[in-house]
Design an enzyme around this catalytic site. Structure first.
Site, PDB file in Angstrom:
ATOM      1  N   ASP A   1      61.090  88.850 -40.614  1.00  0.00           N
ATOM      2  CA  ASP A   1      59.746  89.416 -40.438  1.00  0.00           C
ATOM      3  C   ASP A   1      58.979  89.098 -41.720  1.00  0.00           C
ATOM      4  OD1 ASP A   1      57.597  90.953 -39.382  1.00  0.00           O
ATOM      5  OD2 ASP A   1      58.216  92.693 -40.562  1.00  0.00           O
ATOM      6  N   SER A   2      57.666  89.323 -41.690  1.00  0.00           N
ATOM      7  CA  SER A   2      56.890  89.159 -42.923  1.00  0.00           C
ATOM      8  C   SER A   2      57.349  90.181 -43.967  1.00  0.00           C
ATOM      9  CB  SER A   2      55.403  89.352 -42.625  1.00  0.00           C
ATOM     10  OG  SER A   2      55.177  90.668 -42.149  1.00  0.00           O
TER      11      SER A   2
ATOM     12  N   GLY B   1      49.589  88.571 -40.153  1.00  0.00           N
ATOM     13  CA  GLY B   1      48.690  88.772 -39.016  1.00  0.00           C
ATOM     14  C   GLY B   1      47.254  88.341 -39.186  1.00  0.00           C
TER      15      GLY B   1
ATOM     16  N   CYS C   1      59.192  89.997 -35.333  1.00  0.00           N
ATOM     17  CA  CYS C   1      57.781  89.975 -35.720  1.00  0.00           C
ATOM     18  C   CYS C   1      56.982  89.430 -34.542  1.00  0.00           C
ATOM     19  CB  CYS C   1      57.648  89.060 -36.938  1.00  0.00           C
ATOM     20  SG  CYS C   1      55.964  88.737 -37.455  1.00  0.00           S
ATOM     21  N   ASN C   2      56.085  90.234 -34.010  1.00  0.00           N
ATOM     22  CA  ASN C   2      55.252  89.781 -32.882  1.00  0.00           C
ATOM     23  C   ASN C   2      54.372  88.602 -33.292  1.00  0.00           C
ATOM     24  OD1 ASN C   2      55.180  92.160 -30.576  1.00  0.00           O
ATOM     25  ND2 ASN C   2      55.640  92.927 -32.611  1.00  0.00           N
TER      26      ASN C   2
ATOM     27  N   CYS D   1      53.281  95.329 -32.788  1.00  0.00           N
ATOM     28  CA  CYS D   1      53.580  94.827 -34.141  1.00  0.00           C
ATOM     29  C   CYS D   1      54.759  95.661 -34.614  1.00  0.00           C
ATOM     30  CB  CYS D   1      52.389  95.032 -35.071  1.00  0.00           C
ATOM     31  SG  CYS D   1      52.782  94.733 -36.809  1.00  0.00           S
ATOM     32  N   THR D   2      55.754  94.998 -35.196  1.00  0.00           N
ATOM     33  CA  THR D   2      56.971  95.746 -35.545  1.00  0.00           C
ATOM     34  C   THR D   2      56.760  96.709 -36.722  1.00  0.00           C
ATOM     35  OG1 THR D   2      57.732  93.855 -36.869  1.00  0.00           O
ATOM     36  CG2 THR D   2      58.539  94.026 -34.595  1.00  0.00           C
TER      37      THR D   2
HETATM   38  N1  DGL Z   1      55.550  92.825 -38.344  1.00  0.00           N
HETATM   39  C1  DGL Z   1      54.745  91.760 -37.911  1.00  0.00           C
HETATM   40  C2  DGL Z   1      54.404  91.798 -36.455  1.00  0.00           C
HETATM   41  O1  DGL Z   1      55.160  92.315 -35.682  1.00  0.00           O
HETATM   42  C3  DGL Z   1      53.806  91.096 -38.865  1.00  0.00           C
HETATM   43  C4  DGL Z   1      52.766  91.907 -39.534  1.00  0.00           C
HETATM   44  C5  DGL Z   1      52.025  91.097 -40.570  1.00  0.00           C
HETATM   45  O2  DGL Z   1      52.657  90.529 -41.455  1.00  0.00           O
HETATM   46  O3  DGL Z   1      50.777  91.029 -40.479  1.00  0.00           O
HETATM   47  O4  DGL Z   1      53.402  91.277 -36.023  1.00  0.00           O
END
Ligand code: DGL
Length: 255
Positions: free
Chosen positions: A7-8, A39, A69-70, A180-181
């Site tokens: 994930d990020s 994102g 991560c979505n 978003c996770t």
């Molecule tokens: N956790 C991520 C997601 O599910 C990324 C959020 C991000 O870095 O902006 O989209």
């Protein structure tokens, strides 16, 4: 068998914490602390980050990679699958189907980052479900920053969520999808702020079940003891303690 997650940042931990309990194995979690948030960046840039993260996990010997991560799923999963044919990639997508299936005559609000919410992948999913009239899209990028900052004051999160949902007449809606996770970190805040008729839906359980099915399809039964390796693209002590707090385990090997 080694299983990778990326994930990020901290968001993927909301899925990871379920996975390690339901399916103990040798896990590698890559957090792209150097490049987060994803994102609000360009899709092509996020695709590059997703490739780098996957390469790191493949180097470590992971045969299954959960894109926790979505945003990275939206930007890169088809290309990742095309490039690394012998790796199983498990994506994370907003749980629109269960939301639509149970919404009756009401509508659904799908939240996520800008890339996820306005991306082609989500549009296709909504078209496939024939749900265009039923869905409202809402980007909540600020929640990612709140979740990454261990010192965020909860009142700030409450005000932000209240403000963003002000424009909806929530009696016309049945659920809010957390696409978003990072957002399940604030599931209780959503539940507290939004009226009781609104169901909060995340994708954690679905992704973990998918992971277990795929692992078993490779004849991999969880017989191993749990090992957690954490890889950071930029070392960050606060991140490490936040991660341990969310997964509720202290024994983490930081690489
Ligand atoms: N956790 C991520 C997601 O599910 C990324 C959020 C991000 O870095 O902006 O989209």
């Amino acid at each position: 068998m080694k299983i990778g997650f990326f994930d990020s940042g901290i968001g993927g931990a909301t899925i990871f914490k379920e996975a390690i309990r339901k399916f103990p194995a040798n896990y590698y979690y890559f957090a792209d602390t150097l490049n987060m948030p994803y994102g609000t960046k360009e899709k092509e840039e996020v695709k590059k980050f997703a490739f780098k993260a996957s390469e790191k996990l493949i180097q470590k010997g992971c045969k299954i990679i959960v894109v926790a991560c979505n945003t990275a799923t939206s930007a890169a999963i088809s290309d990742l699958r095309r490039e690394y044919k012998d790796i199983i990639f498990i994506g994370t997508e907003p749980g629109i189907k269960p939301a639509i299936d149970s919404c009756k005559d009401k509508k659904v609000i799908v939240t996520g980052t800008t890339i996820t919410v306005y991306g082609e992948k989500l549009k296709k999913l909504i078209d496939r479900l024939n749900a265009k009239e039923k869905v409202e899209l809402l980007a909540l990028d600020k929640l990612v920053k709140f979740a990454e900052n261990i010192n965020t004051d909860n009142n700030e999160v409450v005000s932000y969520i209240k403000e963003e949902f002000k424009k909806y007449d929530l009696k016309d809606y049945s659920s809010v999808v957390l696409g978003c996770t990072h957002f399940p970190i604030y599931k209780e805040v959503f539940e507290e702020v939004l009226p009781k008729n609104i169901k909060i839906i995340d994708s954690c359980e679905g992704v973990v079940n998918n992971l277990i099915t795929k692992a078993k399809s490779l004849d991999f039964e969880s017989k191993e003891s749990l090992k957690i390796n954490l890889i950071l693209s930029k070392y960050d002590n606060e991140f490490i303690s936040n991660f341990k707090k969310i997964i509720k385990i202290d024994n983490v090997n930081v690489i």
